[in-house]
Design a protein around this motif. Sequence first.
Motif, mmCIF file in Angstrom:
data_model
loop_
_atom_site.group_PDB
_atom_site.id
_atom_site.type_symbol
_atom_site.label_atom_id
_atom_site.label_comp_id
_atom_site.label_asym_id
_atom_site.label_seq_id
_atom_site.Cartn_x
_atom_site.Cartn_y
_atom_site.Cartn_z
ATOM 1 N N GLY B 200 0.797 -1.225 0.000
ATOM 2 C CA GLY B 200 0.000 0.000 0.000
ATOM 3 C C GLY B 200 0.822 1.265 0.000
ATOM 4 O O GLY B 200 2.057 1.247 0.066
ATOM 5 N N THR B 201 0.112 2.379 -0.047
ATOM 6 C CA THR B 201 0.734 3.688 -0.206
ATOM 7 C C THR B 201 1.650 4.040 0.956
ATOM 8 O O THR B 201 2.641 4.729 0.778
ATOM 9 N N PHE B 202 1.300 3.552 2.175
ATOM 10 C CA PHE B 202 2.100 3.949 3.335
ATOM 11 C C PHE B 202 3.542 3.443 3.204
ATOM 12 O O PHE B 202 4.487 4.179 3.522
ATOM 13 N N ALA B 203 3.716 2.201 2.723
ATOM 14 C CA ALA B 203 5.068 1.657 2.542
ATOM 15 C C ALA B 203 5.852 2.526 1.561
ATOM 16 O O ALA B 203 7.016 2.867 1.798
ATOM 17 N N GLY B 204 5.197 2.906 0.455
ATOM 18 C CA GLY B 204 5.864 3.767 -0.529
ATOM 19 C C GLY B 204 6.209 5.115 0.057
ATOM 20 O O GLY B 204 7.288 5.662 -0.189
ATOM 21 N N PHE B 205 5.281 5.634 0.857
ATOM 22 C CA PHE B 205 5.518 6.939 1.493
ATOM 23 C C PHE B 205 6.759 6.900 2.386
ATOM 24 O O PHE B 205 7.607 7.788 2.332
ATOM 25 N N ILE B 206 6.866 5.853 3.223
ATOM 26 C CA ILE B 206 8.034 5.762 4.120
ATOM 27 C C ILE B 206 9.322 5.691 3.297
ATOM 28 O O ILE B 206 10.305 6.388 3.581
ATOM 29 N N ALA B 207 9.317 4.850 2.263
ATOM 30 C CA ALA B 207 10.521 4.684 1.437
ATOM 31 C C ALA B 207 10.921 6.018 0.803
ATOM 32 O O ALA B 207 12.085 6.421 0.859
#
Lengths: 254, 326
Positions: B200-207
């Motif tokens: 999901g988007t949260f994983a991409g956001f953290i990266a």
Amino acid sequence: MLRVENLVKTYPNGTQALRGVSFSVEPGEFLVIIGLSGSGKSTLLRCINRLIEPTSGSIFFDGKDVTQASGEELRHYRRHIGMVFQQFNLVKRSSVMTNVLSGRLGYNGTLSTTLGIWSAEDKARAIKALDRVGLVNKADARADALSGGQQQRVAIARALMQEPKLLMADEPVASLDPVLSHSILGYLEQLNKNDNVTVLCSLHFLDLVHRYATRVIALKDGQKVFEGLPNEIDRAKFKEIYGEEAQDVSATRV
Amino acid sequence: MTYAILSAILPGLGQFVQGKQARGLAILLAFATAMIFTVWWGQLVWFVFPAIIWAWNIADAIKPRKESLPFLAWLVMALGIGAAATEFDLGALARNAERGAIILRPMLQPDLFIPGTLTPSFNGRFVFEGIAQTLGMALLATTIGGILAIPFAFLAARNLMSVNAITRAIYFAARTFLNLARSIESLILAIIFVKVVGLGTFAGFIALTIHTTAALGKLFSEIIEAIDPGPMEAISATGATWLQMVRYAVIPQIVPQFTALTIYRWDINTRTSTIIGLVGGGGIGFFLNQWIRNGDYRAVSASFIAIAVVVMVMDFVSARIRARLN
């Protein structure tokens, strides 16, 4: 008021900028330091307010040794000494008003000034300082919108905000058109005579030295080679200080 | 003659003994890499290249020669092995033209709107949702990463941190951290954070945020190191504290460039966030990945169009804003 004893500065690369310089500055003097580029004038001035750490020697200000001062003690000491630079050293993107107010930082708390909050008293003081150098109408201009001479006047106003006992000027007219020299040095002379601010100033041109100095010291290769009255510097002394190839040039040839 | 024999035994040794250490080492390195590649690739013809370097090196030990011959030999060898290793084969494109057509033909009819209307189709809705996620992820990661980068930048700026031994140690630690964190690409970080927080988007956001912090932190610190020291000196001379000096002499000098770099990063992050979904990090890339797997090429070309529009608009906007800041 200021006594420098046996001041030595050796830079990490081995350059010996000062090799044991001693002199004192009496209250109310307009003391001029002369010497070639690289003779140690800038280093000497910066050692006095500890922008550069001297390697050894002592500096007494109002009878107190300030060579070991640190933290608040050092900042309070610096507050008493205004400084004007060859390159003016204004913050170019800030307004003239902000530049002048920054001269008052040493008197104000870190928190309020960091938030950009200034008392009405300081603002009034800044307007007064700008008025003295004839730039009150430029208060809101950006510093880099001003001419070189105007920028140096802003720098003088910034130093005035410190209510300095001593004003140091490091080649204050060397970056300016020679015809502006008397304008800038005139302001320093006015402060010296009317406000009783002691002035310590390095200069290049001999005619300016004769016109403004009450006393002169000369540096050569980091050593004091002359100390005396301006009119004692004759041709022979001049060659001694500046070397055989030197030619006296005039700052203003009108 | 002795030098020639030395160089024949070990390429570069003769030159090294003659006092030309750099030349000797370069010859040894060129010869060794040529040998290693040849042996690893396992085809005898490639031995001609280390042989050329070896022969030239003996001649050079006797009398200095121009370096163009061994340099050219090494370059030809490297390109040759590179071509062989990538299985360079233009014919493969021609032989499989029919398969290409099966994929390309549906792509000419992108599935974005219900035909004849401006109402998004079933897949079109996912395209718009994916683009919205992508834009949101990029904006949030740039903002938070940019803010986090500021304290790191100050700690990693040599001119501010050379006060004493402790500050210098902090400087080295901060700089090392930024260099390490920056060397890991957002996509790789995303793979890891998908494992941690799930698809999901949260994983991409953290990266993206981590990479942005490191990349901007480094660039910001370089801006700080390049500022005019004059005003810093002047403000210090007034009796100001370090914080006051930074606030009045450093910050006014860096704000325009910090802003320009952050906007440029926003541009880059928008591009990256279009593909971060390929590894499960959310955004348009996530849907794109599904459609490629399912062979839904009309939706694939719809996402291509959407991505192209977003990237071009970002490119234009960021260039305009940066031009105005300068």
